[in-house]
Design an enzyme around this catalytic site. Structure first.
Site, mmCIF file in Angstrom:
data_model
loop_
_atom_site.group_PDB
_atom_site.id
_atom_site.type_symbol
_atom_site.label_atom_id
_atom_site.label_comp_id
_atom_site.label_asym_id
_atom_site.label_seq_id
_atom_site.Cartn_x
_atom_site.Cartn_y
_atom_site.Cartn_z
ATOM 1 N N HIS A 513 0.957 -1.242 -0.121
ATOM 2 C CA HIS A 513 -0.089 0.005 0.065
ATOM 3 C C HIS A 513 0.883 1.379 -0.115
ATOM 4 O O HIS A 513 0.333 2.306 -0.604
ATOM 5 C CB HIS A 513 -0.957 -0.066 1.278
ATOM 6 C CG HIS A 513 -2.252 -1.017 0.611
ATOM 7 N ND1 HIS A 513 -2.043 -2.454 0.702
ATOM 8 C CD2 HIS A 513 -3.299 -0.723 -0.001
ATOM 9 C CE1 HIS A 513 -2.961 -2.890 0.446
ATOM 10 N NE2 HIS A 513 -3.900 -2.034 -0.349
ATOM 11 N N GLU A 750 -9.892 -11.098 -6.866
ATOM 12 C CA GLU A 750 -8.512 -10.886 -6.294
ATOM 13 C C GLU A 750 -8.072 -12.452 -5.764
ATOM 14 O O GLU A 750 -7.239 -12.436 -5.342
ATOM 15 C CB GLU A 750 -8.511 -10.216 -5.219
ATOM 16 C CG GLU A 750 -9.583 -8.970 -5.152
ATOM 17 C CD GLU A 750 -9.380 -8.167 -3.836
ATOM 18 O OE1 GLU A 750 -8.345 -7.255 -3.735
ATOM 19 O OE2 GLU A 750 -10.392 -7.931 -3.125
ATOM 20 N N CYS A 821 -8.222 -3.047 -11.649
ATOM 21 C CA CYS A 821 -7.929 -1.989 -10.774
ATOM 22 C C CYS A 821 -6.728 -2.161 -9.945
ATOM 23 O O CYS A 821 -6.317 -1.382 -9.146
ATOM 24 C CB CYS A 821 -9.025 -1.568 -9.984
ATOM 25 S SG CYS A 821 -9.471 -2.975 -8.835
HETATM 26 C C1 PEP Z 1 -5.975 -5.503 -5.655
HETATM 27 O O1 PEP Z 1 -5.816 -6.276 -4.950
HETATM 28 O O2 PEP Z 1 -5.569 -5.460 -6.728
HETATM 29 C C2 PEP Z 1 -6.466 -4.117 -5.395
HETATM 30 C C3 PEP Z 1 -6.878 -3.241 -6.389
HETATM 31 O O3 PEP Z 1 -6.960 -3.952 -4.121
HETATM 32 P P1 PEP Z 1 -5.902 -3.583 -3.066
HETATM 33 O O4 PEP Z 1 -4.404 -3.358 -3.575
HETATM 34 O O5 PEP Z 1 -6.395 -2.411 -2.491
HETATM 35 O O6 PEP Z 1 -5.713 -4.944 -2.324
HETATM 36 MG MG MG Z 2 -6.884 -6.132 -3.330
#
Ligand code: PEP
Ligand code: MG
Length: 891
Positions: A513, A750, A821
């Protein structure tokens, strides 16, 4: 109580039935445990026991046994009986805070004592005036193995050393354990050694001495100048201040005392005879240091185009193929592309301020501390291993000492004492370290001062492992390149973006993150650089070529000039892309691709609009509320989303419900500890334990106007059953809110199961959005935050691409659209392949929108389709990258 103690002959520990009789260690009236004025004790967190309100300042042994612990501050002791019962004796309430004032231990840790022996004398007046209460506790720390079958009744007054107080019995099935160090003392040995080597008893010899004494059935301590330290405590040994020329006494007690003392003495003499520590350079500045320098291959490193958007994993791939780096250069994995010049600022040097009071019980705080220490130990272990493999002896030495300090009993015991008084694990650890730093400050020795820096370092590492971050606002120079072990999302949300030119991290992964936020901020960022990063001195000039996974420290004037030229060139390309960014993107043969943005805040929403995003493809709502101490109310949810929708001026927003857990934590939610949080209660599964959080959020979401501006996205869905239940609940809440129109609900893909069952999910969902960050993590079984795997955890792996293909095919059966995404959507080498597999929406970080639109416009969809199918047959992510680069060169 019927048992009679007979302290005079020392036979008190057990009677014929195997019962253990404890006599009163203090004189005074009995207090029931439940009435002890401290919930830590009265709640039984230290085990079952009893209290005494002492009338005399003398604590005696309630039984025969070994003193396994005497608190540094002299207010508590633990005795282990021959049967293994652990008897904790704690004088007064909150007395650790007196820091030893008024207490005089009369025995030493490890001593064999008999019932009635005086353990601690204390000044009742001092303690009574300074502590909340004098009531003292006798608790059985291993109450799971020993139960109290009789206890003195209240009303009477106990006489220390005489009145029977408790009778214990081993519980059924509990093996009688002879506690560590409880062997009878049969031998005493002493020896004096003069330290003739440079630096005296500093960290390296201290660590060796400790190793030398290991395995002997003896307790060894070193004495100097009226001070003494157990040999297993490096911190204690350093605190003796025994410098060069000092004569120390080594004292051993136990069956193998002579051999142990000999081994310790030999180690000290070995050090004296020339096997000195070569003092490792602590910092790289400006001379190069051959430590932690990974390598890269110039021929594979040119992965980013002039588009200004690099392949995050491409740099990783280039690092994996690395062979030799230029001098003064460290390698890392690109988390956000770009080039920057600036001065290194060590972000980790700011103080971390942990909360003083614990949220959990002392037992749970203690477990948290253990876990954090174990995590740091594992981290240091791999650093030492890497450094040794590279022959970087000095660096390996530094981190070996850190490992030794980490398990130092002086530190760990002091921290536990504080935890037992209700302090948080972080606070307790920081205070324990501070106390030792203060001891070292009194010792006049430059090498020891350096040890204080080591202590500060392990203090921070453990605090970070406890999830704490530095929140202090800092004055930054212009063009600051911030260096940290790993930034937390909260570090980054308070950055002064006008002064920061790049972020560099020792750990982390390209899809962690912190990396996501770096991309959102448009800051070049490198992760997984290793501990070598911490050896670069503050203020050193650096060139960060994040695109190619490199950081050059103390560069030449020519290198700086070249980097500044590259920054200018990239700025020119960005400007060209920016001018066309507000037009929709379509391939040259007319396939429209929506280029949306991933956002986390209202500011991001504005940046997304400014950068030409067609929509918001993912609002990570957990980041919106990351600083809060309480969960948002329905109205707070509504207001936050409404503000974002308003800022989008007619564009739609896909808002994901709370996705906390694993690497995403919010302050207001203490999740139950899980051995494997990435596979635990995260995303939508959280609703199983906190349904209220999801309900409030959904109510807030459904109240946003205009109706239709918001689509709901559910994270970490595993199968259609989950979706159907949630869909039903959303429809009910929508009806309750008086909404007539159906709200669109999408599913994050995911986890592999969701990709494989995409057709079933698409039957009930309005759209599917592939989270390639997690999909890669779960498909390849590679932790997205594990720096050692950062180079391999590549979303262009054919296995991940096949799941993308399966998702699109599944969705097409029901006429539903698929977006991406995850970070792969913003990777220029991935874009042609995702488009070719049938993805029609790419949601990327706001600063990447113009470049991704520019990339799409250069593609031919039919060609992409064919080549994407070919890519599915390749055998590695690297092969896919090479093929993509060959077909669609980067600018
Ligand atoms: C992902 O897992 O690709 C996603 C967009 O969610 P996050 O990165 O917030 O876990
Ligand atoms: Mg994710």
């Amino acid at each position: 109580m019927s048992h009679t103690a007979s302290p005079a002959n020392g036979q008190t520990a057990s009677d014929v039935a195997g019962h253990i009789v404890l006599i009163a260690p203090l004189s005074g009236p009995v207090v029931l445990l439940a009435d002890v004025p401290d919930p830590v004790f009265s709640g039984g967190m230290f085990g079952d026991g009893i209290g005494v309100d002492p009338l005399e300042g003398k604590l005696v042994a309630p039984c025969d046994g070994v003193v396994t612990h005497i608190a540094r501050t002299g207010h508590a002791a633990t005795i282990v009986t021959a049967e293994g019962a652990e008897v904790l004796l704690h004088i007064g309430i909150d007395t650790v805070a007196l820091n030893g004032k008024g207490f005089a231990p009369m025995v030493e840790q490890g001593a064999q004592v008999r019932a009635g022996d005086v353990l601690i004398e204390f000044d009742q007046d001092i303690v009574a005036c300074s502590a909340p209460s004098l009531v003292s506790v006798i608790a059985i720390a291993n109450s799971d193995a020993f139960e109290i079958i009789e206890r003195s009744s209240t009303g009477g007054t106990l006489k220390a050393g005489e009145t029977p107080l408790l009778v214990l019995r081993a519980r059924d099935g509990a093996a009688a354990v002879i506690a560590r160090g409880a062997s009878a003392v049969t031998e005493e040995a002493r020896r004096q050694v003069t330290l003739t080597h440079a630096g005296g008893l500093h960290a390296r010899p201290a660590a060796r001495v400790r190793e030398a004494a290991r395995g002997f059935d003896a307790r060894v301590e070193v004495r100097f100048n009226g001070r003494k330290a157990p040999v297993e405590s490096v911190v204690g040994l350093l605190g003796l201040g025994a410098g060069e020329g000092a004569t120390v006494e080594i004292l051993g007690l136990g069956a193998q005392a002579a051999a142990a003392v000999e081994a310790v003495a030999n180690e000290l003499l070995r050090e004296a005879h020339g096997e000195h520590e070569e003092k490792p350079a602590r910092q790289i500045s400006p001379a190069p240091q051959a430590f932690g320098v990974a390598a890269t291959d110039a021929t594979t490193s040119a992965v980013a185009g002039a588009s200004g958007v690099a392949s995050t994993s491409a740099a990783a791939a280039s690092n994996a193929a690395a062979s030799a780096l230029a001098p003064n250069t460290l390698a890392g994995v690109c988390a956000a592309p770009g080039v920057a010049v600036g001065k290194l600022v060590r972000w980790d040097d700011a103080d971390i301020v942990p909360p003083e009071q614990a949220d959990g019980t002392p037992a749970s705080e203690s477990r948290r501390l253990d876990k954090a220490i174990a995590a740091v130990d594992a981290e240091l272990n791999s650093t030492v291993r890497d450094a040794s493999q590279r022959g970087a002896v000095g660096a390996a030495g530094i981190f070996t000492v850190h490992r030794v300090l980490l398990e130092d009993p002086t530190l760990v015991d002091a921290a536990r004492d504080l935890i037992s008084l209700g302090k948080s694990a972080g606070f307790a650890w920081r205070e324990a370290i501070r106390a030792q730093i203060a001891v070292l400050a009194d010792v006049e020795d430059a090498l020891l001062a350096e040890r204080a820096a080591d202590l500060r370092d392990i203090s921070k590492r453990v605090l970070r492992a406890l999830g704490l971050a530095n929140t202090t606002a800092r004055e930054l120079p212009d063009e600051a390149v911030l260096a940290a072990d790993e930034f937390t999302p909260s570090d980054l949300s308070s950055l002064d973006r006008t002064r920061v030119t790049a972020l560099v991290m020792a750990r982390g992964g390209a899809t962690s993150h912190a990396s996501i936020i770096a991309r959102q901020l448009g800051l070049p960022a490198l992760v997984a650089m290793g501990d070598a990063l911490h050896l670069i001195a503050e203020d050193t000039q650096v060139v960060v070529d994040a695109t190619n996974g490199r950081l050059e420290y103390a560069p030449s004037a020519r290198d700086v000039e070249r980097a500044r030229n590259e920054c200018r060139r990239l700025a020119g390309v960005r400007e060209t892309n920016r001018r066309a960014s507000h037009q929709v993107a379509a391939t040259s043969d007319g396939r429209g691709i929506e280029v949306a943005s991933n956002i986390a805040t209202l500011d991001d929403a504005k940046t997304a609009v400014d950068n030409g995003a067609d929509a918001v493809g993912l609002l990570r709502t957990e980041l919106l509320f990351i600083h809060r101490q309480a969960a948002p109310t329905v109205d707070e949810h509504r207001q936050s989303y409404q503000a974002i929708v308003d800022a989008l001026a007619g564009r739609t927003a896909i808002i994901r419900t709370l996705d906390v857990g694993a690497d995403k934590e919010v302050d207001y939610l203490t999740l139950p500890p899980e051995p494997n949080p990435a596979l635990g209660l995260r995303g939508i599964r959280l609703a199983q334990v906190r349904p209220d959080l999801l309900e409030d959020q959904l109510r807030g979401l459904l109240a946003v106007q205009p109706v239709g501006a918001v689509r709901i996205l559910l994270p970490m869905v595993t199968d259609a059953g989950e979706l159907v239940r949630l869909r039903r609940r959303i429809d009910e809440l929508a009806r309750e809110a008086g909404r007539a129109e159906r709200v669109e609900v999408g599913v994050m893909i995911e986890v592999p199961s969701a990709a494989l069952l995409a057709d079933q999910l698409a039957q009930h969902a309005d759209f599917l959005s592939i989270g390639t960050n997690d999909l890669t993590q779960y498909t390849l079984a590679m932790d997205r935050c594990q720096p050692d795997l950062a180079a391999q955890a590549d979303g262009l792996h054919p296995a991940v691409l096949r799941l993308v293909d399966a998702t699109v095919r599944g969705a097409q059966k029901h006429g539903k659209w698929v977006g991406v995404c995850g970070a792969l959507a913003g990777d220029p080498l991935a874009v042609p392949l995702l488009v070719g597999l049938g993805v029609t929406e790419l949601s990327v970080d706001p600063p990447s929108v113009p470049a991704i639109k520019a990339r799409v416009r250069k593609l031919d969809y039919q060609q992409c389709r064919q080549r994407a199918q070919d890519a599915l047959a390749l055998d590695s992510a690297q092969a896919v990258r090479t093929a993509s680069r060959a077909h669609w060169p980067l600018d």
